[in-house]
Design a protein around this motif. Sequence first.
Motif, PDB file in Angstrom:
ATOM      1  N   PHE A 113       0.860  -1.181   0.000  1.00  0.00           N
ATOM      2  CA  PHE A 113       0.000   0.000   0.000  1.00  0.00           C
ATOM      3  C   PHE A 113       0.900   1.236   0.000  1.00  0.00           C
ATOM      4  N   PRO A 114       1.504   1.552  -1.174  1.00  0.00           N
ATOM      5  CA  PRO A 114       2.477   2.636  -1.228  1.00  0.00           C
ATOM      6  C   PRO A 114       1.847   3.982  -0.876  1.00  0.00           C
ATOM      7  N   SER A 115       2.599   4.770  -0.096  1.00  0.00           N
ATOM      8  CA  SER A 115       2.090   6.086   0.293  1.00  0.00           C
ATOM      9  C   SER A 115       2.539   7.183  -0.663  1.00  0.00           C
ATOM     10  N   ASP A 116       3.511   6.881  -1.544  1.00  0.00           N
ATOM     11  CA  ASP A 116       3.959   7.855  -2.540  1.00  0.00           C
ATOM     12  C   ASP A 116       4.665   7.126  -3.686  1.00  0.00           C
ATOM     13  N   CYS A 117       5.092   7.887  -4.683  1.00  0.00           N
ATOM     14  CA  CYS A 117       5.703   7.287  -5.873  1.00  0.00           C
ATOM     15  C   CYS A 117       7.100   6.727  -5.610  1.00  0.00           C
ATOM     16  N   SER A 118       7.784   7.218  -4.580  1.00  0.00           N
ATOM     17  CA  SER A 118       9.101   6.657  -4.282  1.00  0.00           C
ATOM     18  C   SER A 118       8.953   5.199  -3.830  1.00  0.00           C
ATOM     19  N   GLN A 119       7.871   4.880  -3.123  1.00  0.00           N
ATOM     20  CA  GLN A 119       7.630   3.489  -2.737  1.00  0.00           C
ATOM     21  C   GLN A 119       7.214   2.651  -3.949  1.00  0.00           C
ATOM     22  N   GLU A 120       6.487   3.231  -4.892  1.00  0.00           N
ATOM     23  CA  GLU A 120       6.156   2.518  -6.135  1.00  0.00           C
ATOM     24  C   GLU A 120       7.426   2.214  -6.926  1.00  0.00           C
ATOM     25  N   LEU A 121       8.376   3.145  -6.925  1.00  0.00           N
ATOM     26  CA  LEU A 121       9.656   2.918  -7.590  1.00  0.00           C
ATOM     27  C   LEU A 121      10.377   1.731  -6.948  1.00  0.00           C
ATOM     28  N   LEU A 122      10.355   1.669  -5.624  1.00  0.00           N
ATOM     29  CA  LEU A 122      10.972   0.539  -4.916  1.00  0.00           C
ATOM     30  C   LEU A 122      10.197  -0.765  -5.130  1.00  0.00           C
ATOM     31  N   ASN A 123       8.906  -0.664  -5.507  1.00  0.00           N
ATOM     32  CA  ASN A 123       8.109  -1.847  -5.858  1.00  0.00           C
ATOM     33  C   ASN A 123       8.443  -2.361  -7.252  1.00  0.00           C
ATOM     34  N   GLY A 166       3.412   7.193 -15.102  1.00  0.00           N
ATOM     35  CA  GLY A 166       1.988   7.007 -15.396  1.00  0.00           C
ATOM     36  C   GLY A 166       1.139   7.141 -14.152  1.00  0.00           C
ATOM     37  N   LEU A 167      -0.165   6.945 -14.332  1.00  0.00           N
ATOM     38  CA  LEU A 167      -1.110   7.026 -13.227  1.00  0.00           C
ATOM     39  C   LEU A 167      -1.043   5.768 -12.371  1.00  0.00           C
ATOM     40  N   VAL A 168      -1.009   5.956 -11.056  1.00  0.00           N
ATOM     41  CA  VAL A 168      -1.030   4.856 -10.106  1.00  0.00           C
ATOM     42  C   VAL A 168      -1.915   5.244  -8.929  1.00  0.00           C
ATOM     43  N   GLU A 169      -2.278   4.266  -8.137  1.00  0.00           N
ATOM     44  CA  GLU A 169      -3.017   4.531  -6.906  1.00  0.00           C
ATOM     45  C   GLU A 169      -2.059   4.450  -5.741  1.00  0.00           C
ATOM     46  N   ILE A 170      -2.097   5.476  -4.889  1.00  0.00           N
ATOM     47  CA  ILE A 170      -1.304   5.441  -3.663  1.00  0.00           C
ATOM     48  C   ILE A 170      -2.250   5.531  -2.475  1.00  0.00           C
ATOM     49  N   PHE A 171      -1.742   5.193  -1.313  1.00  0.00           N
ATOM     50  CA  PHE A 171      -2.520   5.185  -0.071  1.00  0.00           C
ATOM     51  C   PHE A 171      -1.822   6.138   0.903  1.00  0.00           C
ATOM     52  N   PRO A 172      -2.136   7.445   0.835  1.00  0.00           N
ATOM     53  CA  PRO A 172      -1.398   8.444   1.624  1.00  0.00           C
ATOM     54  C   PRO A 172      -1.344   8.166   3.123  1.00  0.00           C
ATOM     55  N   LEU A 173      -2.371   7.541   3.678  1.00  0.00           N
ATOM     56  CA  LEU A 173      -2.404   7.279   5.111  1.00  0.00           C
ATOM     57  C   LEU A 173      -2.287   5.790   5.427  1.00  0.00           C
ATOM     58  N   GLY A 174      -1.769   5.012   4.487  1.00  0.00           N
ATOM     59  CA  GLY A 174      -1.591   3.580   4.715  1.00  0.00           C
ATOM     60  C   GLY A 174      -2.759   2.748   4.234  1.00  0.00           C
TER      61      GLY A 174
END
Length: 185
Positions: free
Chosen positions: A130-140, A146-154
């Motif tokens: 449940f990435p909170s930002d794009c830096s965590q998506e990069l690590l994923n 592109g467009l992704v869904e993030i979970f700002p509060l977990g």
Amino acid sequence: MPLEQLEPSTGYSMTLTSHQGDRNSVWATTAFTTTGGRGGDGPKDLTASQVTPRSPVLTWKPPSSKVSGYKLQYAIEGQAFQAQTDLRKHKLLRLRPGSKYLVRLQSDMGGVYTEAITIEFTTGDLRFPFPSDCSQELLNGVQESGLVEIFPLGQASVPVSVYCDMETDRGGWTVRAVAKEKLRS
């Protein structure tokens, strides 16, 4: 507990809870459709391929009888979802990483549903499910912008759709659109 006197080819939703003294458990809900026992053969060889942490592609062979569509149900940990399709292929989206899913598929023959076929699959794991930002998506492992869904509060938060810039300055940048309002004086 067996359910009796259910109508054939009918959709049902069932909710259960348990009670002990003044304490109640969490509600568990499921949905299912009874088979019609008539209407011909159903789909065959349901498979899940290209399984990623958030989506699989489901394919099947159509029955020899003419169908008006398919009812696709999938469930995880007490949550049930449903989709209708007239294709022989369906991509599920927005699934929970590292989770086991049960899929049921039935042919719709003019409102009469055939016997269901089932398959189970497990989505892949992610370092940050449940990435909170794009830096965590990069690590994923996401490499393309592109467009992704993030979970700002977990995990418990509502997902937000953002644009991830994965090229500028080694990537991982979260870009949010800001609406501009034109003011009159």
